[in-house]
Structures are given as C-alpha cells and as structure tokens.
Design an enzyme around this catalytic site. Sequence first.
Site, mmCIF file in Angstrom:
data_model
loop_
_atom_site.group_PDB
_atom_site.id
_atom_site.type_symbol
_atom_site.label_atom_id
_atom_site.label_comp_id
_atom_site.label_asym_id
_atom_site.label_seq_id
_atom_site.Cartn_x
_atom_site.Cartn_y
_atom_site.Cartn_z
ATOM 1 N N THR A 3 0.855 -1.179 0.000
ATOM 2 C CA THR A 3 0.000 0.000 0.000
ATOM 3 C C THR A 3 0.889 1.227 0.000
ATOM 4 O O THR A 3 2.095 1.112 0.144
ATOM 5 C CB THR A 3 -0.885 0.037 1.247
ATOM 6 N N MET B 442 -7.696 -1.442 -1.968
ATOM 7 C CA MET B 442 -6.764 -2.570 -2.093
ATOM 8 C C MET B 442 -6.662 -3.331 -0.779
ATOM 9 O O MET B 442 -6.708 -4.559 -0.743
ATOM 10 C CB MET B 442 -5.385 -2.066 -2.522
ATOM 11 N N HIS B 443 -6.570 -2.574 0.328
ATOM 12 C CA HIS B 443 -6.458 -3.235 1.639
ATOM 13 C C HIS B 443 -7.697 -4.067 1.926
ATOM 14 O O HIS B 443 -7.600 -5.219 2.345
ATOM 15 C CB HIS B 443 -6.285 -2.186 2.738
ATOM 16 N N GLU B 444 -8.865 -3.455 1.696
ATOM 17 C CA GLU B 444 -10.106 -4.165 1.971
ATOM 18 C C GLU B 444 -10.149 -5.453 1.154
ATOM 19 O O GLU B 444 -10.490 -6.514 1.672
ATOM 20 C CB GLU B 444 -11.301 -3.267 1.639
ATOM 21 N N ILE B 447 -7.564 -8.082 2.530
ATOM 22 C CA ILE B 447 -7.830 -8.659 3.855
ATOM 23 C C ILE B 447 -9.283 -9.101 3.962
ATOM 24 O O ILE B 447 -9.583 -10.169 4.480
ATOM 25 C CB ILE B 447 -7.484 -7.645 4.966
#
Lengths: 522, 522
Positions: A3, B442-444, B447
């Site tokens: 990120t 992107m993180h969501e 994960i």
Amino acid sequence: MTTETEPAPTSSVSGATLPEIPPTVADLKTSQKTGASYRHTFPVHTKLTPSPLSKEAPPESYRGFVNLGMLLLFGNNVRLIIENYQKYGILISFPGSNVSRDDWVWTSLSHTLLPLNVLWAFQIERWAKKSAVGYRKRLDDAKASINGAGALHDDPKSALKNVHKIEAAARTTQKLFGWLHVFNVLLILTWPSYVSYYMIFHPFMSVTCLMNGTIQLLKMTSFALVNQDLRAAYIFDLPPDKFQHLTRVHDASSGRILTTTQEVYQYDVQYPDNITFKNVAYFWFAPTLCYQPSYPMTTVFRKSFFLKRTLEMLTCLGMMYFLIEQYATPTLQNSVRAVDQLAFGTMLERILKLSTTSVLIWLLMFYTFFHACFNAQAELLFFGDRCFYLAWWNAGSVGRYWALWNRPVYTFFKRHVYLPMVTSGVSRLTAMLVIFTISAIMHEVLIGLPTHMLYGYAFGGMFFQIPLIALTRPLEKWRGTGTGLGNMIFWVSFTILGQPACALLYYYHWTKRHMDDPVPAS
Amino acid sequence: MTTETEPAPTSSVSGATLPEIPPTVADLKTSQKTGASYRHTFPVHTKLTPSPLSKEAPPESYRGFVNLGMLLLFGNNVRLIIENYQKYGILISFPGSNVSRDDWVWTSLSHTLLPLNVLWAFQIERWAKKSAVGYRKRLDDAKASINGAGALHDDPKSALKNVHKIEAAARTTQKLFGWLHVFNVLLILTWPSYVSYYMIFHPFMSVTCLMNGTIQLLKMTSFALVNQDLRAAYIFDLPPDKFQHLTRVHDASSGRILTTTQEVYQYDVQYPDNITFKNVAYFWFAPTLCYQPSYPMTTVFRKSFFLKRTLEMLTCLGMMYFLIEQYATPTLQNSVRAVDQLAFGTMLERILKLSTTSVLIWLLMFYTFFHACFNAQAELLFFGDRCFYLAWWNAGSVGRYWALWNRPVYTFFKRHVYLPMVTSGVSRLTAMLVIFTISAIMHEVLIGLPTHMLYGYAFGGMFFQIPLIALTRPLEKWRGTGTGLGNMIFWVSFTILGQPACALLYYYHWTKRHMDDPVPAS
C-alpha cells in the site's frame, strides 16, 4: 500488505532521502505551460542502487529501532502492570510504612554516627599537620646549621646526624598517623555492618547504612593516603622531579604538559593549607571518592539545571519504587515454587519475565544516581568534573563495562590500588585479582549483610566476572571496541540473565527464611 | 552497587574513550627507574567535563541500546514460547496440513490462470504495435505527399485533410486499445477475488492469490500506460521537447542532466522494439511495478549473494510461521473472551502482549520480502535498482513512513496517479485522497476477501492514516525530519497498537464465525 499514500510535501521526490524521480511537480507545472503534457514514460529506475540494508549500501542510521526497543520495554511493563493489577490489585503501600520503628531508629542512628569517623580522620590530619610543620621547621634549622649559617652546632658531622635523626623521627610519626587512619577506616564499616546484620530487619534500610559506610570508607582512605604523600613531600621538601613529576596532565587547551599540581589544579591549595574543616567537608559531600586538595570548579550555579536533575531524581525514584513493589515482587513470589520444584523451564521463564522489569529498574537506578543525583550534587558544590560514567551501554566487553559504568569507584581503585601495585612491580593480573577480591567483598557486605544471608552469592557473582571478561576480551580485540557481539554478551550475562537470577536467588532464600507460605504460583 | 574491576589492558587510561588519568602505567614504570616512587597525589579530576548524557556533552552513540532492545524483543518472545509451551505443548503442524484439498486446487488454479492476463496484455500490445507501425507509415506518406514529394494527391489541401483523417483514426484505435487494456486489467482481480471469497476457506491461501493478482494488476496498468505514451510518441513522431523532455534525470557521475530516454537508460530500447515476449516476461518477473522499455542492469550474478538472500528468506519464513502458529494464535484465542465481555483492560493487555510478537513478525515479513526475496529476484534478473525500501524505521511522521517502506508501490502511485493528476491541475490534497481511496480499497480486498469479512475495517484503517499524517506532519516540520517524537508516534500507532488491534479485530470475528467455543481465557 502493499500500500502507499502520498507523503507530506516536505518529503517530495526532490527530498534528500528519496532518490530523484523526475520530473518534480514543479517541472511538470512549468512544462504544462510550455504546452507539453505529462507522459507516463518518465524513467523511475535510472541507476544501480543497493538496498539500504545491503553491505554495499552506505551506513544507515537505526535510531528508529532504539525508539522501538524503548517503546516495547515500556509497553511490556505496562502490560505486566495491567496483568498483575488484575491478579493482585494495588499492592503498593506508602514508602517505608512496612518498616518497623526499630529499623527507623537504628538506621538513623548509624547514619548520624558516620560523620564521627570523618571528623576523627580530620582530627588525625590536624595533629599530623601540626607535627609536620614542627618537623619541617626543625629540619630547616638543622640543614641550615649544616651550611654553618646561624650555626648552633660547631660540628657539621653531628649536624648531619641530627638531620637524619629528625628525619627518622618524622618517618615514625608518619607511620603512627598512618596507623591511626587505618583504625579509623576499619572502624567506619564495623558499626553499620553490626547494625545491619543484627538490628535492622528491612534490607533496604540497611543497604542505605552500608552504602553510606562504604562511600565514607573509600573517601577517608583516599583522604589519608593523599595527605600522607603531601605531608611527606612537605616535611622532606621533595623536589618536583621526585614528587610533582607524577602529576603529568596533558592540557588540551594549551596543548602542553602540566607538571605541577600548581599548574594542574585551577585553584591550587598547597599542603598544609588544605587541612581545614571547609576543605574536608567539601570532599565529604563532593561526588567523588578521590581526595584532591582542590578540584576544577564551575563558576556559575545553573538553577534550572539543578531543579531539572532533582525532579528527575524524584520521579525516577518513584518509578523504581512502583516497579519493585507492584510487580517485581509478585513475579518473584510466583517463582519461589518453581525454584522449590527445580522446574528449570519455569525458572528460565520467570527470569526472562523479570528481565524486562529489572532492566528498566537498573536503567532507572543508573540514571537516578549517576546522572541526576550526582549532577545535582555537583551543581550545588560547583564541582567541575562531571565524568561520573561513560557510555557503558556500548561496552564491547564485560571488562570494559566495569571500567565505564562507575567512574568514581573505577578512578579510586585505579589511583589508590591498581597503579600503586603495578608501579611497585606487581603484575597487572595480580593487581586485577586483588581489586576483584576487594570489590567482591564489598558486594558481599552490601548485599549479604542487609539480607542477613552471607552465602557468598554476591562474592561469587563478582568473581564470575573474571571468566566473562576472559571470554569477551579476545572478542573485543578481534572485533574492535564496542563490538556488537561483545555488547550483546554483556547485556545478556549482566542485565537480562545475571541480575534477575541473583534477585531470584536472594528472594528465594529470603522467603524461605521469613515467609511461612509463599504466594501460590500462577 | 558501587563496584569495579580493572578493564582489559586495551581500555587503559590512555584509551580514546577514557579521560586521561595520568600517569599511565608505562610512565610509572619508567619513573621507578628514575628512582621516583609512586605517589597517591596525582590529580584525577583535572578539567571541567559534562556527563555524557548532559546536553552540553558531545553527541553520544546509543547503539548499545539498540542491541538491548533487540535482545529484550528476543527474550520476551522466548519467554512467551516457554509459557505457552507449558500451557499448550506443541501446536505447530506441518505447513499447509490444515489446508483442505479444495483450497489447494482453487489456489493453484487461480495462480495458473493469472499469466493469461499478462499474455493477453502482451497480445493487445502486439496488435497495437502492428497498427501503430501501419499508421506511422501512412502518416509519413501523407506528410510526404503534402510536401509534394511523390505526390499521390495533386491537391495539398486534401492531402493535409488526409493527414488529419489518419491522425483521427489513429487516435480512435489508440482509444480502442486503451479500453481493451482497461477490461484486461479489471479482469485480473475478478477471478482471484471470486475464488478467494467463495471457494477458498483458508485466508493465507487466498491472500497469495489476491497478492499475486494485485501485483499483476499494477504491473499491467503501468505496462499499458507507458506503451500508450510510447506509441503516441511513435505514431505522431513527437519531437523531444514535446515528449522526451520529461525524462530529466540528474546523472551524479557526469553531473549533467540527461534529457532523453536514450541517455537515461543504459541499454535503451526504442518503441516498437520493446514489444517482445522477452521484454514483457522480464517486466512480469522483475521486482518493480513500473514498466520501462529497459532498466539499469547489473553485469555480474553474485552467486553467494543470491544464496544468502534465499537462505534468509526461507529462515525468516520459517520463523514467521512458527511465531504465528505457536503463539500469536493462542494469544488471540485467549483474547476472544475479553472482547466478548468488552473488558477493555484485558483487551489492552492482550494487545500489548501481542505487540512484541506482531512487531517481530512484521520486521521478519519486511525483511523476508523487501530485502531477502526482492534482492534474490533482482540478482537473478540482473535488475540494477535495488531501492525497494528506504530507512522507514527512522520515519519522523506517518506520511513519511508510507513514502519510505514500500518503494515499488510508492513509485507506481507517484508515477501513474499522483503526478498525472497534479500536473493536470488537480490539487495535491485531492490527488492524495484519491491514492488513499485506491490503497484503502486494495487493503479491503486483500484482507476482507480472504477472511470473508468485508466489514471495511481495513478500508477504515487506511483512512485512519489521514488524521495520523495530519497529526505528525506539523511535528516533523517543527522538529525536522526523523524527529524522535514523530518516530515514536509512528511506532506506537502503527506497530505496537495498530497491527495487533486489527489482528485481534479480525480474529475475533473469524472465531465467532467459524469456531463453536473459543479456548478459555487464561
């Protein structure tokens, strides 16, 4: 995991730490005006660069990890506090409330009696001074008479004999005063030792007595030895080359070698002018164990500096007390059973659990006394040489650590034990062993007596340093001073395993002795 | 406490670190020969010296504390291991043994299908190249015909019209290819996402799929964008001042500004020669997300370097697995009840207990991939620019951290999102927010999908960075980059509280979802 966000403008690509990714925004803004539009093609990989952690890369700062380490230390202790609050609630009591009235009485007694020894030492010196002045006068007269000037004796031979006679007498009196000092010095520790071992129950109370006693012991020893030499020089009127030539100090500012105390001390006091109450009192309270007729002095008293150090001292003391009472103790209590069952796994676990706590306590202790307290003291007394410790935390070997962390004691032993022995032909090793023995005894006294357990653990602990030093010295020679590996060995052996292990050992015996049933292990 | 021993001869008083306490042993030895005996009087306090920790003192190295911090990290984890071995015995199982056969099948399927998108992107480029070459030729002819040379048209006006017609057609085809790429890129993540969310149970398995997918997504985006610009430059034969002038790189060695890709890239490849399978395959495996027709290349393959990095990678992976299985998991399990009861004290205690573990895992993760793995990869591919990260551990602000720790992604967003936006007049803030949104999504995805929990925690976690950055940026401006306080804030918010908290949050929901009864809290 991958990120990213835009960093603060301060860390724009043109920033020092970041490799230049052209174009900078500014460039593009202008280039827009020139009618050229932005293109995705500009190269970002333009030169051969090693990763910061690679050997090829320029040395990188790891200061951030220091912060992390400290934070984790802190966090871990917070966690332990929460954990044992949930287990035990508030254990902490008002400082000293668990100390019996007798303990208070005996402790204060022993502290109040100590000054007597100082005064007594001073008294000895005053007598010695008197006799010294007398002898000097008689010797001067006698010598004068040899040269026939103002001859009392017609026969120079007998005059010379007379000189020798006086010198001999002077030497014997010298010895006498020497012995008086020896008795006095020996006396200093007997009283606190007796009180600590037989009268005082609470170890912390007796530690204060013995600590005070030891400090006075060393101070008075230095006081006696130095004055003895000064006196000898005065009586026998030694020429510089026989006496002062040893005070060779390289003066950085002028770049030349100072060869007389006159030059060395900024404010020089010549014997016998230094035998005054003011002088001895100053030495008595000064943060040093080495007597000098005078010391380099500061000119101004910085109030803010003094207050800061004092505040630090009080805060750190509070924190230490809290850490010990509130959860070093419970952890120790839980360990007793493990030691009983000789469950080594659990014992190691306990020791490691203690280690973070004990490291923190140790660092606090060091800072409190060697930085905060001594500096405050020095500021009050305008004492100039604040080198109470050197960067021992980077020590690359155990021996180096012992040389760095406690300068007052190191300097004392170097000046009054090591050098005298070595210069009189004793081998370095022997000198070292002697010092070890002395310091081992001191440890046994300082820990064994207060805990009423003269089991020689502390004594052994000090002697255990010898193999450790033997182990880490070659390492330091091989990897250079301040080697990481040597430093790690020092931290592990001393702070992470050594101290908690000793604490556990003593606590165990203490509990067995004084508690009916240890708190059930959790 | 006061004690000391003689240090190793290496640390004699004449040593650099210790202040000169005259005389040195050597002096005394000689002075003996000269008949002068040792005196206790030589001065040890000779000059005004501040304590090493005082402000007035010269800056001191604290490297020793780094070692201590690391040792305590290590010690703490050893302790936790012992503790939870006594609680749980050996929990660790053969890696992957707890992964169902279906998971293996789906995971490998999704990995094997990804290359198709790369090949597809390459295919698009090949067609685009073909058309580009065609258009370039027709444009050249048409332009030539304007100048009347080899005139096909007698009327230059219509010839010019013809040129414009061709250019318009070229632009539309350009757009077409652009859209083809957009579809391809969007496709890249759909398949892994679907599989991870609906088919694969074990989060670690799906994470690999999605990670691989995301990387390819970014790679192919860059590939498409760069080639589009290269193509445009080629077809319309843009002059350097309209195109190449943006590739301004300051060449440290020669000290001059390189203004063309020709100069910038050591081994330059001009469009359309870069549209080869070899070229795209290299980019596909190279440790970067930014496509360039060519990269700075190393000349030799250092076998030892490669082997070391590989070995490090494997070791670290093993350690990570061990830490997670053997005691990050149990700690998490014990926390579930605390969260159920909303016992915040216990929750904080758990988080702090996790933090040491998670920090260690985090550092291992970072080292494994960003140093060991990427360097090994780069060594294999002779990839020259190894700047995969910068010294983020010293980051003085959260924003700075995000800019330093993951250079490939940072560079990608800088090159393909931030600069294009800013240069086309969008405000820095907006650009920053856009990047945040992308990275939050992107993180969501990375994960939320594997854990089958699209609760937006990860998304929120990313956005929570904005206030943090806003908080720490002024600090950095005020105290300068790499300020200790800012650095501490970063460590606490990110590593010591942030990560364990998120882990706990997700684990809690995971347990609630998949476990009947959590392990009783201890």
